[in-house]
Design a protein around this motif. Sequence first.
Motif, PDB file in Angstrom:
ATOM      1  N   ASN A 153     -21.991  59.696  -8.496  1.00 58.28           N
ATOM      2  CA  ASN A 153     -22.863  58.564  -8.787  1.00 58.28           C
ATOM      3  C   ASN A 153     -23.676  58.224  -7.542  1.00 58.28           C
ATOM      4  OD1 ASN A 153     -24.015  56.064  -9.528  1.00 58.28           O
ATOM      5  ND2 ASN A 153     -22.296  55.629 -10.893  1.00 58.28           N
ATOM      6  N   ARG A 175     -31.265  64.221 -10.395  1.00 56.81           N
ATOM      7  CA  ARG A 175     -30.240  63.201 -10.189  1.00 56.81           C
ATOM      8  C   ARG A 175     -30.849  61.895  -9.681  1.00 56.81           C
ATOM      9  NH1 ARG A 175     -24.990  64.567  -9.461  1.00 56.81           N
ATOM     10  NH2 ARG A 175     -24.779  62.289  -9.359  1.00 56.81           N
ATOM     11  N   GLU A 234     -32.469  60.297 -12.716  1.00 58.87           N
ATOM     12  CA  GLU A 234     -31.438  59.749 -13.597  1.00 58.87           C
ATOM     13  C   GLU A 234     -30.903  58.425 -13.065  1.00 58.87           C
ATOM     14  OE1 GLU A 234     -26.886  60.905 -15.060  1.00 58.87           O
ATOM     15  OE2 GLU A 234     -28.114  62.338 -13.932  1.00 58.87           O
ATOM     16  N   ARG A 267     -30.481  62.792 -19.428  1.00 57.02           N
ATOM     17  CA  ARG A 267     -29.141  62.773 -18.844  1.00 57.02           C
ATOM     18  C   ARG A 267     -28.590  61.350 -18.775  1.00 57.02           C
ATOM     19  NH1 ARG A 267     -28.581  67.025 -13.826  1.00 57.02           N
ATOM     20  NH2 ARG A 267     -29.480  68.857 -14.842  1.00 57.02           N
ATOM     21  N   ARG A 268     -29.465  60.413 -18.531  1.00 52.45           N
ATOM     22  CA  ARG A 268     -29.023  59.018 -18.469  1.00 52.45           C
ATOM     23  C   ARG A 268     -28.501  58.561 -19.825  1.00 52.45           C
ATOM     24  NH1 ARG A 268     -30.577  54.949 -14.722  1.00 52.45           N
ATOM     25  NH2 ARG A 268     -30.336  52.825 -15.550  1.00 52.45           N
ATOM     26  N   THR A 303     -27.327  60.520 -22.220  1.00 54.70           N
ATOM     27  CA  THR A 303     -26.091  61.263 -22.498  1.00 54.70           C
ATOM     28  C   THR A 303     -24.904  60.645 -21.766  1.00 54.70           C
ATOM     29  OG1 THR A 303     -27.393  63.293 -22.768  1.00 54.70           O
ATOM     30  CG2 THR A 303     -25.028  63.532 -22.411  1.00 54.70           C
ATOM     31  N   ARG A 304     -25.119  60.256 -20.535  1.00 54.13           N
ATOM     32  CA  ARG A 304     -24.043  59.623 -19.772  1.00 54.13           C
ATOM     33  C   ARG A 304     -23.617  58.309 -20.407  1.00 54.13           C
ATOM     34  NH1 ARG A 304     -25.531  57.704 -13.825  1.00 54.13           N
ATOM     35  NH2 ARG A 304     -26.717  56.240 -15.122  1.00 54.13           N
ATOM     36  N   GLU A 305     -24.567  57.555 -20.898  1.00 54.49           N
ATOM     37  CA  GLU A 305     -24.247  56.280 -21.528  1.00 54.49           C
ATOM     38  C   GLU A 305     -23.476  56.479 -22.832  1.00 54.49           C
ATOM     39  OE1 GLU A 305     -24.073  52.163 -22.135  1.00 54.49           O
ATOM     40  OE2 GLU A 305     -24.499  53.391 -20.350  1.00 54.49           O
ATOM     41  N   LYS A 363     -21.532  58.995 -23.563  1.00 56.45           N
ATOM     42  CA  LYS A 363     -20.179  59.421 -23.217  1.00 56.45           C
ATOM     43  C   LYS A 363     -19.332  58.232 -22.771  1.00 56.45           C
ATOM     44  CE  LYS A 363     -21.290  64.181 -21.892  1.00 56.45           C
ATOM     45  NZ  LYS A 363     -21.284  65.188 -20.790  1.00 56.45           N
ATOM     46  N   ARG A 364     -19.931  57.330 -22.043  1.00 55.34           N
ATOM     47  CA  ARG A 364     -19.188  56.161 -21.598  1.00 55.34           C
ATOM     48  C   ARG A 364     -18.768  55.287 -22.782  1.00 55.34           C
ATOM     49  NH1 ARG A 364     -19.936  50.920 -20.512  1.00 55.34           N
ATOM     50  NH2 ARG A 364     -22.052  51.021 -21.347  1.00 55.34           N
TER      51      ARG A 364
END
Length: 644
Positions: free
Chosen positions: A317, A351, A354, A620-621, A623-625, A627-628
Amino acid sequence: MTENGEDKDLHQFSEAQEKGDLSVSKDSATLKTSLADVITHKEHSDALRPPATKTDGEISSYQPRPPSLPRRLKHIKSGSVEERVRTRRLRNSQESLSDPAETGSSTDSLKEDQSHQAPGGFVVIGAATSRNDQDSTVGPISPVMTGSPVFRDRGSSLSEYERRPQSQQSDSADHRVRSSKVRLSPVQPTGPLPALEKTFASATLRAANRIDRDCLDYMVLAKEKLGDRLHRNLSDSRLLENMGSDSASVNSMRSTYSVLSPIRPQDVRNRSFLEGSVLGSGALLGAEELDRYFPDRRVGIYIATWNMQGEKGLPANLDDLLLPTDSEFAQDFYIIGVQEGCPDRREWEIRLQETLGPYYVMLYAASHGVLYLTVFVRRDLIWFCSEVEHSTVTTRIISQIKTKGAVGIGFTFFGTSFLFITSHFTSGDAKVYERILDYNKIVEALALPKGLPDTNPYRSTPSDVTTRFDQVFWFGDFNFRLSKNRVDVENMINRTVGDDMGPLLECDQLSKEIKDGSIFKGFQEAPIHFLPTYKFDIGCDIYDTTSKQRTPSYTDRILFRSRQAEDIQVIKYTSCSSIKTSDHRPVIGVFQVKLRPGRDNIPLGAGQFDRSLYLEGIKRRITRELKRREAMKNQSSSTICTIS
């Protein structure tokens, strides 16, 4: 009308006074004046009234009727002030009783006291009576009333009036006595109105000065004071003073509210765009546009420098690097310089995108070997950036080896030119002279600006690139060390109280060379209140425990220079101790920089940015959200067996 008729009217008037139906003064002089007004008004009405005719035994619409009581005119003597006040109170109370919608103000009373000219050439004097005396005081129907569109359309006549019921006659008489303003009776609902929900959506309902939920932080803008940062997001700063939001209007105004002000055709005709104009109205980069986006004329600059040690693995992160929790607002520009960067430069840029999210776009990126320099800007400010130029310099003897050197990026924002340089100087505790040579080579060889106009050519020097820009930021791994042995430095660190690093900086090589004027001429550095950022063991806060036992030092620095004094204000200068994937700790600097209006001859960048990088970073942002959220859902749905 004969004299007997006049005596009869006066007799009726006296009887009405004795009964108390009319509130008149007992002053004889005032009464005489009122009676004279009655006679004058009667004679004038008789002169205007056409002769009465009979048609089929029926009296025409102009049949004489008892005269109405006149109002007091302005020619009443000044001595009867009490009389005027009493008469006015009576008139206001009667009008308020006859018409609930009437608001008997003193201004309206004065207006009604005055005689006004009717469209037909007749003089109409306002009068008011009580409902109890309408039958005895209603005057003749004026030709002005019969000529009015309202009365003409209704076909009002005396014959129709006589055929109406008594209640309707009194209402009609009341309308004729009052002023010529016609008011419709209010429409009452037939049933109770349906209750509205607390939140509702309507495509046609447009709420003024409302904003979406993702922009609720605008509500603090009206309370902005000196030193606070404005958080502007795709909005006109002139609309931010009274902005607010509520749950009932957010959905209704979505996709209907616009931040663009309407433009009149006359403004388009008169507005001129003068090339080279700074103060001219309509200049795209002029003072008017600058004050619209930056009322305080200061832009926020966030700078981060980090020696990544060439590690392939990136931190999980980067929020602590770019978005620290102790900052109240995000900044307008983010400039990240990396030395010994990771092998995959594209992955590093994705990154960064993101982490910064959809509010920012990558304006430009340049590299020199493993030196990376990336510039992000708020997407609503990209239109005021010029074309971006970059240049690189190697300090190695063999130019193909690009591990040491510098990368510079220059551009103009409004009328202020910026230069950002990240560099990596020669390493070694005692190689101070070599590092000074690296600096001098970079200053002379960095070929900027190329096509951009110099905003102040009279203060530029051909041999020094840092003099050709208004605001210059130079940061990187300068490799200057502390001129003490390892044991002495560790003892000074242990004796450090709070954030006082004075004893350590006394033996700092870079600080000594700047004071001597041998390097970074004209540059400044903010006070250092953090521990040395070099050299740590990977993954911990312990300084080098290898056999080399390197001395902790302030190798990573951020320096700045401005053509005008006090143009750059330091907001923060610290290190990021939470990122431990390298033997260096990142160094962060936040600045407020003065802006000036620009000229329209500056070549603009036309809003260009790396769109593919932007889409990949946002993907990607998201997708990360997702998954969270999925992990939180699984955690909340898990069950625990219990024994009863």
